[in-house]
Design an enzyme around this catalytic site. Sequence first.
Site, short mmCIF file in Angstrom:
data_model
loop_
_atom_site.label_atom_id
_atom_site.label_comp_id
_atom_site.label_asym_id
_atom_site.label_seq_id
_atom_site.Cartn_x
_atom_site.Cartn_y
_atom_site.Cartn_z
N LYS A 165 0.84 -1.20 0.00
CA LYS A 165 0.00 0.00 0.00
C LYS A 165 0.88 1.25 0.00
O LYS A 165 2.08 1.17 0.30
CB LYS A 165 -0.88 0.01 1.24
CG LYS A 165 -0.07 0.12 2.52
CD LYS A 165 -0.92 0.02 3.77
CE LYS A 165 -0.05 0.19 4.99
NZ LYS A 165 -0.50 -0.62 6.12
N TYR A 176 16.04 31.93 4.72
CA TYR A 176 14.88 32.65 5.26
C TYR A 176 14.99 32.81 6.77
O TYR A 176 15.40 31.89 7.47
CB TYR A 176 13.59 31.89 4.96
CG TYR A 176 13.18 31.89 3.52
CD1 TYR A 176 12.84 33.08 2.86
CD2 TYR A 176 13.11 30.70 2.80
CE1 TYR A 176 12.43 33.07 1.54
CE2 TYR A 176 12.70 30.68 1.48
CZ TYR A 176 12.37 31.87 0.85
OH TYR A 176 11.96 31.85 -0.46
#
Length: 374
Positions: free
Chosen positions: A37, A267
């Site tokens: 999955k 940043y």
Amino acid sequence: MRGKSWNRIVVDARACTENYRFLQSLAGSVPVLAMVKADAYGHGMVYTARAFAEGGCRHFGVAELSEGVALRASGVAGQIIVSIGFAAEEASLFFDYALTPVICTPVHAAALEREAAKRDTTIDVHLKINTGMGRLGLLPEEVKDFAEAVEQYPHLRIAGAMSHFPEADTPGAASTLAALDRFQPLRQWLRQRYNAVCHIANSAALFNHPEAYCDMVRAGIALYGYHPAGEAGREMSGFADRLVPAMRFSSRILQVKEYPQGTTISYGCTFVTPKKMKIAVIPVGYEDGLDRLRSNGGVVLVGGKRVPICGRICMNMSMLDVSELSAVAVGDEVVLLGRQQDEMISADEIAAETGTISYEVLCRFGHMNNHFSE
Ligand SMILES: *Cc1c(COP(=O)(O)O)cnc(C)c1O
């Protein structure tokens, strides 16, 4: 291919095959189903399913119907069990693609019966039983009534039943013993009445609870080379090197520059060079699964050495302090997950840094990078 990214996820198919063989050797005569999955926990569903098949795997598990369809369409043989719900109007896909549904509601049973009758065929279903996970499934006391209701449908055959442990990664957890106590009597009844294949064990139970193997074991994380209880679990298991991590994530250096003391990096100016420093830029950011929480904290490998990420991780770029490396140049390989020379960064190490589990680290790297190479 033109315009190829420098960011690459490489999945080692041989490691997958060998991990499968190892787990099957632990389970002995009980077959091991490969949980593929979530794109095989980010490793590539079809690619790894083929590697497991190479190791002898004949049972596969997916979560959603769409995954089962894609897996069968790729040509994978054997049983494909779809473990979570589906839209009733899509029931026909289970027949078109020879998939095994897991059901626990009358709506799903009825939809499958209708479709089977229309096609004048039968379909094998597995029941889902909740023995303590508190997620999908019939309560133990609902199982017999539901099974007997399904029995009334001439085109449905109860071929199996499954449950799932919430805590099998803690050896001897009370919830595991309680779940088994609820599951075993039902298993006995289901086997006697329908010859049903009953399965409850995940990777953790495969390692910790042989008494829970029942008729099939569903392995996930261990197939990809990780222990469900992280690095500590791996060390305690006594087979630390039998599980080989299959995923490697690498990139390359875009720029190397020397900055004077006092230069702000990225940043927020959260990193200011305390001295003259050599800073490398890589084209990997949080959009590639490099968790922004690892700003000013994470490490990566360059030239076989651990180097720190400095400043905030950006969307597509990050900066590294490579001052300690004598030879470092544009184009040099950077490893974010996996081995480089004698050093290794594991998904467990990254998970410990960000307060999560290897499963999530692998899914994120895998899902956020479609630059697979085999
Ligand atoms: C994902 C999953 C597994 C596999 O669990 P691992 O801890 O990765 O071995 C088994 N059963 C079900 C129902 C699952 O959803």
